[in-house]
Design a protein around this motif. Structure first.
Motif, mmCIF file in Angstrom:
data_model
loop_
_atom_site.group_PDB
_atom_site.id
_atom_site.type_symbol
_atom_site.label_atom_id
_atom_site.label_comp_id
_atom_site.label_asym_id
_atom_site.label_seq_id
_atom_site.Cartn_x
_atom_site.Cartn_y
_atom_site.Cartn_z
ATOM 1 N N MET A 221 0.844 -1.179 0.000
ATOM 2 C CA MET A 221 0.000 0.000 0.000
ATOM 3 C C MET A 221 0.887 1.238 0.000
ATOM 4 S SD MET A 221 -3.256 0.996 2.355
ATOM 5 C CE MET A 221 -4.297 -0.077 1.440
ATOM 6 N N ALA A 222 0.414 2.272 -0.697
ATOM 7 C CA ALA A 222 1.183 3.502 -0.809
ATOM 8 C C ALA A 222 1.178 4.260 0.510
ATOM 9 C CB ALA A 222 0.596 4.372 -1.913
ATOM 10 N N THR A 223 2.270 4.979 0.722
ATOM 11 C CA THR A 223 2.308 5.843 1.901
ATOM 12 C C THR A 223 1.889 7.237 1.483
ATOM 13 O OG1 THR A 223 4.617 6.360 1.490
ATOM 14 C CG2 THR A 223 4.147 4.530 2.995
ATOM 15 N N SER A 224 1.343 7.981 2.414
ATOM 16 C CA SER A 224 0.822 9.305 2.111
ATOM 17 C C SER A 224 1.949 10.277 1.806
ATOM 18 C CB SER A 224 -0.008 9.817 3.290
ATOM 19 O OG SER A 224 -0.512 11.087 2.988
ATOM 20 N N THR A 225 1.853 10.905 0.642
ATOM 21 C CA THR A 225 2.802 11.950 0.263
ATOM 22 C C THR A 225 2.050 13.253 0.031
ATOM 23 O OG1 THR A 225 2.625 11.336 -2.064
ATOM 24 C CG2 THR A 225 4.400 10.317 -0.792
ATOM 25 N N VAL A 226 0.847 13.335 0.582
ATOM 26 C CA VAL A 226 0.003 14.508 0.387
ATOM 27 C C VAL A 226 0.282 15.491 1.510
ATOM 28 C CG1 VAL A 226 -2.362 15.321 0.210
ATOM 29 C CG2 VAL A 226 -1.741 13.112 -0.766
ATOM 30 N N LEU B 52 -2.815 17.032 -3.071
ATOM 31 C CA LEU B 52 -4.125 16.412 -2.967
ATOM 32 C C LEU B 52 -4.859 16.502 -4.301
ATOM 33 C CD1 LEU B 52 -6.368 15.027 -1.409
ATOM 34 C CD2 LEU B 52 -7.036 17.267 -0.502
ATOM 35 N N ARG B 53 -4.817 17.659 -4.937
ATOM 36 C CA ARG B 53 -5.480 17.814 -6.237
ATOM 37 C C ARG B 53 -4.902 16.839 -7.252
ATOM 38 N NH1 ARG B 53 -5.581 23.231 -4.507
ATOM 39 N NH2 ARG B 53 -3.602 23.716 -5.511
ATOM 40 N N GLU B 54 -3.596 16.701 -7.270
ATOM 41 C CA GLU B 54 -2.955 15.769 -8.211
ATOM 42 C C GLU B 54 -3.382 14.327 -7.931
ATOM 43 O OE1 GLU B 54 -1.020 14.078 -11.252
ATOM 44 O OE2 GLU B 54 -1.479 16.196 -10.980
ATOM 45 N N THR B 55 -3.434 13.940 -6.671
ATOM 46 C CA THR B 55 -3.857 12.582 -6.316
ATOM 47 C C THR B 55 -5.310 12.358 -6.721
ATOM 48 O OG1 THR B 55 -2.288 12.541 -4.485
ATOM 49 C CG2 THR B 55 -4.057 10.923 -4.417
ATOM 50 N N LEU B 56 -6.162 13.350 -6.507
ATOM 51 C CA LEU B 56 -7.566 13.225 -6.895
ATOM 52 C C LEU B 56 -7.717 13.169 -8.417
ATOM 53 C CD1 LEU B 56 -9.147 15.639 -4.276
ATOM 54 C CD2 LEU B 56 -9.358 13.136 -4.354
ATOM 55 N N ARG B 57 -6.899 13.897 -9.140
ATOM 56 C CA ARG B 57 -6.920 13.817 -10.608
ATOM 57 C C ARG B 57 -6.500 12.424 -11.066
ATOM 58 N NH1 ARG B 57 -4.588 19.141 -10.162
ATOM 59 N NH2 ARG B 57 -6.193 20.666 -10.641
ATOM 60 N N GLN B 58 -5.511 11.857 -10.387
ATOM 61 C CA GLN B 58 -5.088 10.485 -10.696
ATOM 62 C C GLN B 58 -6.234 9.507 -10.443
ATOM 63 O OE1 GLN B 58 -1.530 9.592 -8.476
ATOM 64 N NE2 GLN B 58 -0.383 11.258 -9.411
ATOM 65 N N MET B 59 -6.959 9.705 -9.336
ATOM 66 C CA MET B 59 -8.090 8.839 -9.029
ATOM 67 C C MET B 59 -9.152 8.948 -10.118
ATOM 68 S SD MET B 59 -9.492 6.587 -7.009
ATOM 69 C CE MET B 59 -8.876 6.674 -5.317
ATOM 70 N N CYS C 139 -7.084 -1.540 -12.490
ATOM 71 C CA CYS C 139 -7.731 -0.346 -11.948
ATOM 72 C C CYS C 139 -8.051 -0.537 -10.472
ATOM 73 C CB CYS C 139 -9.005 -0.029 -12.736
ATOM 74 S SG CYS C 139 -8.690 0.588 -14.404
ATOM 75 N N ALA C 140 -8.504 -1.716 -10.100
ATOM 76 C CA ALA C 140 -8.802 -1.993 -8.685
ATOM 77 C C ALA C 140 -7.544 -1.828 -7.838
ATOM 78 C CB ALA C 140 -9.383 -3.387 -8.525
ATOM 79 N N SER C 141 -6.433 -2.311 -8.333
ATOM 80 C CA SER C 141 -5.164 -2.176 -7.614
ATOM 81 C C SER C 141 -4.739 -0.711 -7.512
ATOM 82 C CB SER C 141 -4.083 -2.992 -8.325
ATOM 83 O OG SER C 141 -2.838 -2.819 -7.707
ATOM 84 N N ASN C 142 -4.867 0.010 -8.619
ATOM 85 C CA ASN C 142 -4.505 1.434 -8.616
ATOM 86 C C ASN C 142 -5.397 2.231 -7.669
ATOM 87 O OD1 ASN C 142 -2.501 0.969 -10.503
ATOM 88 N ND2 ASN C 142 -3.747 1.595 -12.234
ATOM 89 N N LYS C 143 -6.696 1.913 -7.655
ATOM 90 C CA LYS C 143 -7.616 2.609 -6.742
ATOM 91 C C LYS C 143 -7.235 2.327 -5.288
ATOM 92 C CE LYS C 143 -11.613 1.137 -8.109
ATOM 93 N NZ LYS C 143 -13.067 0.953 -8.285
ATOM 94 N N ALA C 144 -6.882 1.088 -4.994
ATOM 95 C CA ALA C 144 -6.485 0.750 -3.624
ATOM 96 C C ALA C 144 -5.234 1.530 -3.217
ATOM 97 C CB ALA C 144 -6.251 -0.751 -3.492
ATOM 98 N N ASP C 145 -4.273 1.630 -4.115
ATOM 99 C CA ASP C 145 -3.055 2.397 -3.832
ATOM 100 C C ASP C 145 -3.383 3.876 -3.583
ATOM 101 O OD1 ASP C 145 -1.506 0.139 -4.090
ATOM 102 O OD2 ASP C 145 -0.805 0.624 -6.121
ATOM 103 N N LEU C 146 -4.232 4.440 -4.431
ATOM 104 C CA LEU C 146 -4.592 5.847 -4.272
ATOM 105 C C LEU C 146 -5.384 6.069 -2.990
ATOM 106 C CD1 LEU C 146 -5.408 6.676 -7.982
ATOM 107 C CD2 LEU C 146 -3.566 7.685 -6.615
ATOM 108 N N CYS C 147 -6.241 5.119 -2.641
ATOM 109 C CA CYS C 147 -6.977 5.230 -1.373
ATOM 110 C C CYS C 147 -6.009 5.206 -0.200
ATOM 111 C CB CYS C 147 -8.000 4.107 -1.246
ATOM 112 S SG CYS C 147 -9.460 4.363 -2.266
#
Length: 115
Positions: free
Chosen positions: A1-6, A12-19, A41-49
């Motif tokens: 799982m990704a660690t928060s870099t926000v 935050l805007r960039e992460t939301l655009r990625q989502m 996509c499911a994996s990418n969404k989990a990472d972004l979450c």
């Protein structure tokens, strides 16, 4: 799982655009029934979450609220498509097996159809 870099609203805007981009990819994958892409996509969404999990609420500005709402709407639309696909598969499997379905979300509707 990704660690928060926000750390800033721009992060935050960039992460939301990625989502939103991932949700758009998921929509296309669902339309094409592309299982590999759906799983990606499911994996990418989990990472972004994971990245969004510990975001400080003070970073959420008006633009972020708009992006959040757009992501909610797209995620809900994708969820409905996934549910329709699953219901269609269930109906086809039931028809092929000739057996009663194991689960119905609304048994009254089923009784009306068979009566």
């Amino acid at each position: 799982m990704a660690t928060s870099t926000v750390a800033r609203p721009s992060d935050l805007r960039e992460t939301l655009r990625q989502m939103l981009a991932v949700l758009q990819q998921e929509r296309h994958a669902l339309a094409g029934l592309d299982l590999d892409m759906i799983m990606g996509c499911a994996s990418n969404k989990a990472d972004l979450c994971g990245t969004l999990a510990d975001v400080d609420q003070t970073l959420v500005d008006e633009e972020c609220r708009g992006l959040l709402e757009a992501a909610r709407r797209q995620n809900e639309a994708n969820r409905k498509v996934r549910n329709l696909i699953a219901a269609n598969v269930s109906a086809r499997l039931d028809a092929l097996s000739g057996s009663a379905p194991l689960y119905r979300a609304n048994p009254q509707v089923h009784r009306l159809r068979t009566a």
